[in-house]
Design a protein around this motif. Structure first.
Motif, mmCIF file in Angstrom:
data_model
loop_
_atom_site.group_PDB
_atom_site.id
_atom_site.type_symbol
_atom_site.label_atom_id
_atom_site.label_comp_id
_atom_site.label_asym_id
_atom_site.label_seq_id
_atom_site.Cartn_x
_atom_site.Cartn_y
_atom_site.Cartn_z
ATOM 1 N N ALA A 134 24.399 57.519 32.494
ATOM 2 C CA ALA A 134 23.923 56.407 31.426
ATOM 3 C C ALA A 134 23.379 56.051 32.141
ATOM 4 O O ALA A 134 21.495 55.245 32.122
ATOM 5 C CB ALA A 134 24.561 56.090 30.641
ATOM 6 N N MET A 135 22.910 54.940 33.543
ATOM 7 C CA MET A 135 22.358 53.846 34.616
ATOM 8 C C MET A 135 20.811 54.803 35.156
ATOM 9 O O MET A 135 20.125 54.343 34.591
ATOM 10 C CB MET A 135 23.231 53.175 35.347
ATOM 11 N N GLY A 136 21.709 56.459 35.137
ATOM 12 C CA GLY A 136 20.428 57.033 35.916
ATOM 13 C C GLY A 136 19.650 57.761 35.052
ATOM 14 O O GLY A 136 18.525 57.299 34.804
ATOM 15 N N VAL A 137 19.731 58.018 33.489
ATOM 16 C CA VAL A 137 18.368 58.198 32.154
ATOM 17 C C VAL A 137 18.329 56.824 32.120
ATOM 18 O O VAL A 137 16.397 56.726 31.807
ATOM 19 C CB VAL A 137 19.237 58.457 31.689
ATOM 20 N N VAL A 138 18.610 55.384 32.128
ATOM 21 C CA VAL A 138 18.006 54.137 31.238
ATOM 22 C C VAL A 138 16.715 53.807 32.966
ATOM 23 O O VAL A 138 16.014 53.778 33.002
ATOM 24 C CB VAL A 138 18.858 53.249 31.230
ATOM 25 N N GLY A 139 17.409 54.125 34.265
ATOM 26 C CA GLY A 139 16.253 53.945 34.996
ATOM 27 C C GLY A 139 15.568 54.870 35.100
ATOM 28 O O GLY A 139 14.517 55.176 35.652
ATOM 29 N N MET A 140 15.757 56.107 34.731
ATOM 30 C CA MET A 140 14.323 56.212 34.483
ATOM 31 C C MET A 140 13.322 56.402 33.928
ATOM 32 O O MET A 140 11.776 56.562 33.723
ATOM 33 C CB MET A 140 14.997 58.141 33.976
ATOM 34 N N SER A 141 13.670 55.460 33.031
ATOM 35 C CA SER A 141 12.914 55.270 31.566
ATOM 36 C C SER A 141 11.722 54.328 32.314
ATOM 37 O O SER A 141 11.253 54.230 31.863
ATOM 38 C CB SER A 141 13.493 54.877 30.626
ATOM 39 N N SER A 142 13.122 53.287 33.132
ATOM 40 C CA SER A 142 11.486 52.628 33.943
ATOM 41 C C SER A 142 11.480 53.358 35.151
ATOM 42 O O SER A 142 9.965 52.783 35.363
ATOM 43 C CB SER A 142 13.091 51.146 34.256
ATOM 44 N N ASN A 143 11.440 53.398 35.586
ATOM 45 C CA ASN A 143 10.770 54.895 37.269
ATOM 46 C C ASN A 143 9.752 54.909 36.072
ATOM 47 O O ASN A 143 8.383 55.798 37.308
ATOM 48 C CB ASN A 143 11.652 55.954 37.420
ATOM 49 N N ILE A 144 9.278 56.553 35.124
ATOM 50 C CA ILE A 144 8.419 56.446 33.918
ATOM 51 C C ILE A 144 7.545 55.736 34.028
ATOM 52 O O ILE A 144 5.954 55.987 34.468
ATOM 53 C CB ILE A 144 8.905 57.648 33.145
ATOM 54 N N PHE A 246 0.866 54.906 46.444
ATOM 55 C CA PHE A 246 2.059 54.906 46.793
ATOM 56 C C PHE A 246 3.660 54.174 45.653
ATOM 57 O O PHE A 246 4.532 55.230 45.814
ATOM 58 C CB PHE A 246 2.464 53.186 48.264
ATOM 59 N N PHE A 247 2.828 53.147 45.699
ATOM 60 C CA PHE A 247 4.483 52.997 44.301
ATOM 61 C C PHE A 247 4.239 53.705 43.636
ATOM 62 O O PHE A 247 5.664 54.788 42.964
ATOM 63 C CB PHE A 247 3.929 52.124 43.257
ATOM 64 N N SER A 248 3.326 54.474 42.680
ATOM 65 C CA SER A 248 3.268 55.978 41.259
ATOM 66 C C SER A 248 4.529 56.624 42.512
ATOM 67 O O SER A 248 4.360 57.601 42.051
ATOM 68 C CB SER A 248 1.946 56.056 40.790
ATOM 69 N N ILE A 249 4.130 57.309 43.554
ATOM 70 C CA ILE A 249 4.310 58.559 44.360
ATOM 71 C C ILE A 249 5.893 58.414 44.863
ATOM 72 O O ILE A 249 7.059 58.959 44.372
ATOM 73 C CB ILE A 249 4.004 59.121 46.180
ATOM 74 N N ALA A 250 6.406 57.108 45.182
ATOM 75 C CA ALA A 250 7.722 56.374 45.916
ATOM 76 C C ALA A 250 8.696 56.726 43.725
ATOM 77 O O ALA A 250 9.418 57.596 43.719
ATOM 78 C CB ALA A 250 7.736 55.136 46.101
ATOM 79 N N THR A 251 8.061 56.341 42.993
ATOM 80 C CA THR A 251 8.384 56.167 41.559
ATOM 81 C C THR A 251 9.335 57.413 41.128
ATOM 82 O O THR A 251 9.598 57.364 40.695
ATOM 83 C CB THR A 251 8.045 54.898 40.959
ATOM 84 N N PHE A 252 7.962 58.133 41.302
ATOM 85 C CA PHE A 252 7.516 59.540 40.696
ATOM 86 C C PHE A 252 8.690 60.069 41.408
ATOM 87 O O PHE A 252 9.314 61.368 40.802
ATOM 88 C CB PHE A 252 6.355 59.872 40.529
ATOM 89 N N SER A 253 8.551 60.139 42.335
ATOM 90 C CA SER A 253 10.357 61.202 42.882
ATOM 91 C C SER A 253 10.896 60.448 42.808
ATOM 92 O O SER A 253 12.406 61.507 43.006
ATOM 93 C CB SER A 253 9.466 61.456 44.848
ATOM 94 N N SER A 254 11.505 59.044 42.424
ATOM 95 C CA SER A 254 12.630 59.066 42.350
ATOM 96 C C SER A 254 13.945 59.669 41.184
ATOM 97 O O SER A 254 14.338 60.168 40.632
ATOM 98 C CB SER A 254 12.827 57.790 42.168
ATOM 99 N N LEU A 255 12.254 59.531 40.748
ATOM 100 C CA LEU A 255 12.877 61.048 38.248
ATOM 101 C C LEU A 255 13.589 62.518 39.089
ATOM 102 O O LEU A 255 14.265 62.351 38.211
ATOM 103 C CB LEU A 255 11.544 61.280 38.431
ATOM 104 N N ILE A 256 12.994 62.286 40.798
ATOM 105 C CA ILE A 256 14.269 63.428 40.689
ATOM 106 C C ILE A 256 15.573 63.415 41.106
ATOM 107 O O ILE A 256 16.539 64.535 40.720
ATOM 108 C CB ILE A 256 13.328 64.263 42.033
ATOM 109 N N SER A 312 20.286 53.507 42.736
ATOM 110 C CA SER A 312 20.220 52.901 41.742
ATOM 111 C C SER A 312 21.132 53.011 40.751
ATOM 112 O O SER A 312 21.767 52.556 40.050
ATOM 113 C CB SER A 312 19.119 52.812 41.278
ATOM 114 N N PRO A 313 21.527 54.193 40.733
ATOM 115 C CA PRO A 313 22.665 54.238 39.276
ATOM 116 C C PRO A 313 23.388 53.773 39.649
ATOM 117 O O PRO A 313 24.158 53.691 39.045
ATOM 118 C CB PRO A 313 22.188 55.943 38.413
ATOM 119 N N ALA A 314 24.307 54.461 40.961
ATOM 120 C CA ALA A 314 25.528 55.143 41.744
ATOM 121 C C ALA A 314 25.399 53.012 42.013
ATOM 122 O O ALA A 314 26.970 52.822 41.786
ATOM 123 C CB ALA A 314 25.169 55.442 43.110
ATOM 124 N N ILE A 315 24.537 52.049 42.242
ATOM 125 C CA ILE A 315 25.387 51.284 42.520
ATOM 126 C C ILE A 315 25.673 50.248 41.813
ATOM 127 O O ILE A 315 26.202 49.540 40.774
ATOM 128 C CB ILE A 315 24.258 50.358 43.411
#
Length: 340
Positions: A134-144, A246-256, A312-315
């Motif tokens: 759940a934390m991962g999916v919510v985080g993905m919404s922010s990261n997108i 840079f931030f767009s690339i980092a955030t997009f790669s975190s979705l993976i 992020s989701p794990a912490i």
């Protein structure tokens, strides 16, 4: 609302959508603020762009945690999104250094409240067995939202003006607020607001049970904070002229890794995932130190995103695991204080 194994409900998707717009709102301006402050005559104060923002977010965490546990999760999220909306509208009128810095200070209330309420809301509606997911999916919404926001902000500024970019950020914050008004409260027996709730005693600032998670949150983000301030200038210096890329690339790669990392932490434990993610973040910072070409900077961004996506989701799931049900708001606020 009781915790459930059913994750993808209407309320959950509304929460994700609100997070998406909120993330766009305050992230789209970050890459343009250093040069904007320089144009106002405050080039020597660039460090305060992030510094003042995070100081306020940190100071407001005990209040957001207490209010989340008393008046409810939704009101706390509304306060955060409203702070983003009002400050974004005010930036075009603060065309002097002290006024700009004051707004950065006030803008920090947005991230001091919204993420605290969001994480507490998620912990209310999902069982422990699906907490990381759940934390991962919510985080993905922010990261997108975060992945597109910096580039969008830079693009709007390049074809129009900083003021149009600020008003665009306000519009996205408005959408975040509007969605929250359609959501159900999850705190059982929420109380009406009373001024005494703003009185914070010593034992209401930190939750001792989540101190280990707070320490693990603190250390990687010490270096991440410096990166936020310096990377826009570094990008321009080495020829990457879109300072938000840079931030767009980092955030997009975190979705993976965000969704997968959350699910793995549900199955194998939080600590294993956190160790792996911190190694990736360390490698990314080393790459960043030697980045003198756009390719090397892009590589650092990708590795950084992969690390943050698992971290992020794990912490956050570990934080909720350690906390008591009645103190979830305070526990989450404690770990976010460490982040700030």
């Amino acid at each position: 609302m009781e915790p459930s194994d059913r994750l993808y409900t209407r309320q959950f998707w509304l929460l994700c959508l609100s997070n998406f717009f909120f993330a766009i709102s305050f992230n789209m301006m970050i890459p343009e603020l250093p040069s904007y402050l320089t144009s106002l005559g405050g080039g020597d104060k660039k460090g305060w762009i992030i510094g003042l923002f995070t100081i306020t977010a940190c100071l407001s965490r005990p209040f957001s945690g207490k209010l989340a546990d008393t008046i409810g999760r939704v009101p706390v999220m509304v306060i955060g999104s409203m702070a983003c909306l009002l400050c974004s509208i005010a930036y075009p009128f603060m065309t002097f250094v002290s006024g700009f810095l004051m707004l950065r200070f006030l803008h920090g209330f947005s991230t001091g409240f919204k993420p605290t309420g969001t994480s507490a809301y998620v912990s209310d509606i999902v069982t422990a067995q699906r907490r990381g997911e759940a934390m991962g999916v919510v985080g993905m919404s922010s990261n997108i939202g975060m992945s597109f926001a910096p580039s969008i902000g830079s693009y709007i500024t390049s074809i129009s003006s900083m003021n149009v970019m600020f008003y665009s950020a306000a519009f996205f914050a408005f959408l975040s607020v509007a969605i929250l008004y359609g959501m159900k409260e999850t705190l059982q027996k929420p109380q009406s607001f009373q001024w005494k709730f703003l009185k914070i005693s010593r034992n209401e600032i930190f939750d001792p049970k989540v101190i280990p998670a707070a320490i693990v949150m603190l250390l990687p983000y010490l270096s991440f904070g410096a990166m936020l301030t310096l990377v826009p200038d570094l990008s321009e210096h080495i020829g990457m002229h879109n300072k938000g890329l840079f931030f767009s690339i980092a955030t997009f790669s975190s979705l993976i890794t965000r969704f997968v990392g959350g699910k793995i932490s549900d199955k194998y434990g939080r600590i294993v995932v956190l160790k792996f993610s911190i190694i990736l973040i360390t490698i990314a910072q080393i790459l960043l130190a030697f980045a003198n070409t756009p390719l090397l900077l892009t590589t650092a961004a990708i590795v950084m995103g992969l690390g943050l996506g698992t971290f992020s989701p794990a912490i956050m799931a570990w934080t909720i695991d350690l906390s008591d049900d009645e103190n979830r708001g305070k526990s989450i606020a404690t770990v976010y204080i460490a982040l700030e």
